[in-house]
Design a protein around this motif. Structure first.
Motif, short mmCIF file in Angstrom:
data_model
loop_
_atom_site.label_atom_id
_atom_site.label_comp_id
_atom_site.label_asym_id
_atom_site.label_seq_id
_atom_site.Cartn_x
_atom_site.Cartn_y
_atom_site.Cartn_z
N TYR A 38 10.15 -3.30 -6.57
CA TYR A 38 11.28 -4.05 -6.04
C TYR A 38 12.33 -3.06 -5.50
N SER A 49 11.51 -0.44 -10.00
CA SER A 49 12.55 -0.89 -9.07
C SER A 49 13.36 0.30 -8.56
N GLN A 53 6.34 -2.64 -13.89
CA GLN A 53 7.32 -2.87 -12.83
C GLN A 53 8.11 -1.60 -12.54
#
Length: 208
Positions: A51, A90, A88
């Motif tokens: 992200y 980011s 994840q």
């Protein structure tokens, strides 16, 4: 082996002050997005979600595209390496006073507190088993720190075992106001980012 030799040569130039800085004036956000997207292919191989966010879509500043691309690529590559499948990563860009800040966060294995002071040392490896499995000689973060210092910036790390790691790079916010800007629209700047990276020796591809 060739990559290691190139890295050693770069580190030697950095430590001896023989590497020059070549700044341009442009909106840094499309450039950072492009560098970020180049790493998504490797993240997809491990089913890692990535992200990118920015507090503002336009930060017209002076920066060295080749050096900055190396810094961001090294940090993202490191995050991918130590983040488990399905994790994840980011990247957040924001301005804090006189600095442009880039925060790269993962939910990987983390770094022990006693080792966080030495991870930027040459040939240092936090986890030997993971490093041998994923590849790497423990020199990427050493180069990253030296590049950040070359750009008059700072780099910090915060990490918790089993939770993840956050690297924050802070570079002086030098506005390009009043100076020639190489591109005027978001699309032009995005295309410009790819051109600069290709000229600097990076492998670029178009995202689908």
């Amino acid at each position: 082996l060739l990559q290691l030799v190139d890295q050693m040569l770069d580190l030697s130039k950095l430590e001896s002050g023989r590497m020059s800085v070549n700044k341009i004036s442009a909106n840094i956000i499309p450039f950072l997005k492009y560098v970020f997207q180049l790493q998504e292919f490797y993240a997809e191989e491990k089913n890692i979600s990535m992200y990118f966010s920015s507090e503002d879509q336009s930060y017209d500043v002076e920066f060295d595209p080749e050096k900055l691309a190396s810094v961001v690529s090294n940090l993202l590559s490191n995050a991918i390496k130590f983040t488990p499948d399905g994790g994840q990563i980011s990247m957040k860009v924001y301005r804090a006073d006189a600095y442009i800040c880039m925060e790269i966060k993962d939910n990987g294995i983390g770094i022990p507190p006693e080792k966080q002071e030495t991870i930027f040392d040459r040939f240092y490896q936090v986890d030997g088993d993971t490093t041998r499995k994923e590849g790497g000689a423990g020199i990427g973060l050493a180069i990253t720190r030296e590049l950040v210092h070359l750009l008059d910036g700072t780099i910090e790390v915060k990490s918790s075992m089993g939770v993840g790691t956050v690297f924050t790079v802070k570079l002086p916010y030098i506005s390009s106001s009043g100076k020639e800007v190489v591109a005027t629209t978001f699309e032009d700047e995005f295309e410009f980012a790819s051109d600069v990276l290709v000229q600097s020796g990076f492998m670029c591809c178009q995202s689908l």
